[in-house]
Every structure is written in C-alpha cells, then in structure tokens.
Design an enzyme around this catalytic site. Sequence first.
Site, mmCIF file in Angstrom:
data_model
loop_
_atom_site.group_PDB
_atom_site.id
_atom_site.type_symbol
_atom_site.label_atom_id
_atom_site.label_comp_id
_atom_site.label_asym_id
_atom_site.label_seq_id
_atom_site.Cartn_x
_atom_site.Cartn_y
_atom_site.Cartn_z
ATOM 1 N N ASP A 98 41.275 -12.405 15.901
ATOM 2 C CA ASP A 98 39.975 -12.912 16.318
ATOM 3 C C ASP A 98 40.105 -13.632 17.351
ATOM 4 O O ASP A 98 40.885 -14.673 17.561
ATOM 5 C CB ASP A 98 39.372 -13.160 15.261
ATOM 6 C CG ASP A 98 37.727 -13.451 15.409
ATOM 7 O OD1 ASP A 98 37.158 -12.683 16.194
ATOM 8 O OD2 ASP A 98 37.410 -14.718 15.443
ATOM 9 N N TYR B 102 36.959 -15.806 19.067
ATOM 10 C CA TYR B 102 36.016 -16.931 18.838
ATOM 11 C C TYR B 102 35.961 -17.775 17.397
ATOM 12 O O TYR B 102 35.799 -17.045 16.448
ATOM 13 C CB TYR B 102 34.491 -16.498 19.141
ATOM 14 C CG TYR B 102 34.551 -15.767 20.358
ATOM 15 C CD1 TYR B 102 34.547 -16.215 21.544
ATOM 16 C CD2 TYR B 102 33.827 -14.391 20.404
ATOM 17 C CE1 TYR B 102 34.398 -15.622 23.065
ATOM 18 C CE2 TYR B 102 33.726 -13.786 21.585
ATOM 19 C CZ TYR B 102 34.041 -14.317 22.702
ATOM 20 O OH TYR B 102 33.846 -13.723 24.056
ATOM 21 N N ASN C 91 34.549 -9.032 18.422
ATOM 22 C CA ASN C 91 33.470 -8.459 18.692
ATOM 23 C C ASN C 91 32.897 -8.749 20.253
ATOM 24 O O ASN C 91 31.900 -8.067 20.705
ATOM 25 C CB ASN C 91 32.267 -9.365 17.757
ATOM 26 C CG ASN C 91 32.027 -8.579 16.373
ATOM 27 O OD1 ASN C 91 32.508 -7.523 16.251
ATOM 28 N ND2 ASN C 91 31.329 -9.343 15.520
#
Lengths: 220, 220
Positions: free
Chosen positions: B10, B12, B117
């Site tokens: 991931d 952030y 995302n």
Amino acid sequence: MRTVKAILFDAYGTLFDVQSVTAKLEGFYPGNGANISETWREKQIEYSFLRQLMGNYISFFEVTKDALCYAVEKHGETLRDHQEKSLLQTYLHLSPYPEVKGVLSQLTEQKLAIFSNGSHNMLNPLIENNRMEKSFSKIISVDEIKQYKPTVASYAYATNQLGLKKEEILFVSSNGWDISGAKNYGFNTAWINRKNLPVEKLNLPPDTIYPDLRGIIKWT
Amino acid sequence: MRTVKAILFDAYGTLFDVQSVTAKLEGFYPGNGANISETWREKQIEYSFLRQLMGNYISFFEVTKDALCYAVEKHGETLRDHQEKSLLQTYLHLSPYPEVKGVLSQLTEQKLAIFSNGSHNMLNPLIENNRMEKSFSKIISVDEIKQYKPTVASYAYATNQLGLKKEEILFVSSNGWDISGAKNYGFNTAWINRKNLPVEKLNLPPDTIYPDLRGIIKWT
C-alpha cells in the site's frame, strides 16, 4: 406544499441519542467515557461499511459488540463480560431526542416507518422500552436482506416493504452518509443536522436540512 | 522460512507519510492544521468507501479534493483556489517514512509493487519526485478497474496484474481496514502498525504485525 405517502426514519442518531451510552462508559472507565463512546460509534459505522465492501455480513448487533471491543482496547481499558453485557443493553434503552415523540404525534397524514442498519433484536426492544410501538406502522431492518446502508439494494428493499414508489417516500436521517445514500437511490431526503456539520462532499446534497426533527412538520 | 514471489505495498500511510501535509495546513490555518489534517484523511477514506458502496466511483484524486473541502469547512476555515491547489500538490511530494528506502533496497529476491487506491496522476508523480521508480516493477491503481479497496475485486485485479497466485504474494499495509480486506481476499498479510492500534475486530487478523517496515526483511 409537498406531500409524501410515507416518512421513513433512520433510528440511531436520528430518533435515538446514541451518546447516552457515554454516562455508562464513564461509570466503568472514569475519564475515558467520552473517548470510548466516540470510537465505539465511529467503529460501529466503519465495520458495517467494511463488512459490506468485503462481502462478509454479520448483524449490526455483532458489529456493535466488535466495535465496543475495539474502542475499549484502543483507549487502554479492559472489557469484562458483565461490562460488555451491560453496555450492549444500553443500546436497547437509548432515549429519543426531546422533540421526537411530539413531532411523531403530529405526523398523522403519512405512514411512518423506521429503516435501520440495526437488527431486530436491537430495534424491537428499543421501540418497546420507549413505548413507541404505535408510532410506526413498520420497523424495517437491513438484516432482512443483509445489505447495509448506503447500498442501493438496501433502500430499494425498504421501498418494496412499504409498497410505495421511491418518489412517494421522505427519508429522514441525521447521518450525512445515510442521507447521501438515500439521495443516490432516489428518495426525497431531509437531513437532521444535529451537530451542525458541513454537507458531505459527495455531489448528493440533501433536499432539505433541519437542525432537529421539528423541521419535518413544515416539510410535509 | 516463508518465501513469496512478490511483495505488494500500500502507498499512503504505509510507504509515505500523509501527516506531512499537516505543516502546510498549519501555515494556511494557524492552530488548525492538525485538526484539518486528521479530518481530511478520515474523510478521504470514508468517501472512497461510500462511493464504492453507492456505486458512484470517482478517482481518488477527486475524492481527496472533496475530502479537503469538507475538512476545511468543518473546522470553520475557507479554502481558496491557490490553497486547494497547493495542498493537493503536497500529495505528490509526500516523504517516505525514514526506513522505507533502506528496507526496499534489501528486498532483492522478490518482485516489488505498489497497489493503491490512489490514481496514477497522484502515484506516478509521487514516486518520481522521490526518485523511487527503480524500486518497483509495477504501480497498480484501483483506478484501472474503478473498484476501491477493500473489495475482493480490487485485490484480485492486483493479483492478475502481477501474474501470480494470491498465495505467492505478501501484502503490506499500515491501514487496518486494508489488511483486513487483503486477508479476506486470501493474501499473506503484514500489518505495519505504526500507530500501535488494536487489531481490527473483523475476524481477519493479520498474519504478522510489525511496528515499521523493517519487519518485512525478517518475514521474507
């Protein structure tokens, strides 16, 4: 004057004050009640979203229990069995906001119903304990189809349960995400903005905004 | 010793410190930077969840902008055009956490990739600005299929992009909800618990938990 055939109310935070659990939390965890209460509510909502997104539904009663466990642990406290039981019981004895009963008694032209993420083992005792059974013609729970709000499927289910078209229904909630979801689906929407928060920036503004439930009387 | 063929990170909060926007916010809104920063991040995640639940996807860049508007308004401030532009620019210049580059340079046996995302117009400049292009063989964004994490569809897409089986991948995130989603899908999971938070109560515990990224070296 706009008219609708039914008014559909969200329960927690809209009709019933979920912050009334804070006093009991404060009794168990002096100095930490407000913090735990806030985390509990945040996680309760987040867990319902996450379980819907991941496709592993469990009832809101179970979600509420899981959220409580997280909240107590996060704030460095221990949750004993009797405390868990006692705190979950408070959800069956929440108080309605002061104006709620008066407003409901004046809404005589429409069918009134509740539509909640809560499961029936939470909602039904809550309504009975507040002697509000006669105020609503129907208590609808997402647990009947296991699709949490704000999915389109959940609001569509409630519409079918009322036997009406979505345009004939006014949906009332104090939760910004719930009002956004209802508007996204196609309900008429009234946001009860009890905390004076900004409109959610989701390009789905509510049709009307009131500081408490009394605004609904004007609407209808 | 366990081995995997790829490690999927991931971005952030896991590799890059999103709290570094606080300083810029504090410059624009003295005394309110930390509050706005916290609300911004909360709303950014909430809006991605809500849009996925409601079925009206927009890119994470747009979601980030909407969340910023909400956060500034909530804390009683005004967002001018030049401030919005400047604050969104900080997302392209976030710093990696101190240990990140050192750890990545030691992971020579596996394919390394990012799965976020974030949209490519955020991720690609961020990687370039930090001169980390050579650290990753692939930057995968949910924007390519418009399905936000933690849906099963999103993690399955990343797996296909790597051309591997899910059992051959270690997924690494500091976000509890992301690790829960990855575990729900079937990845091996390592939770980078930077804030020393409880495990999410979703019956999907991470396989391993480390306080920062250095734990990954031991894992592989």
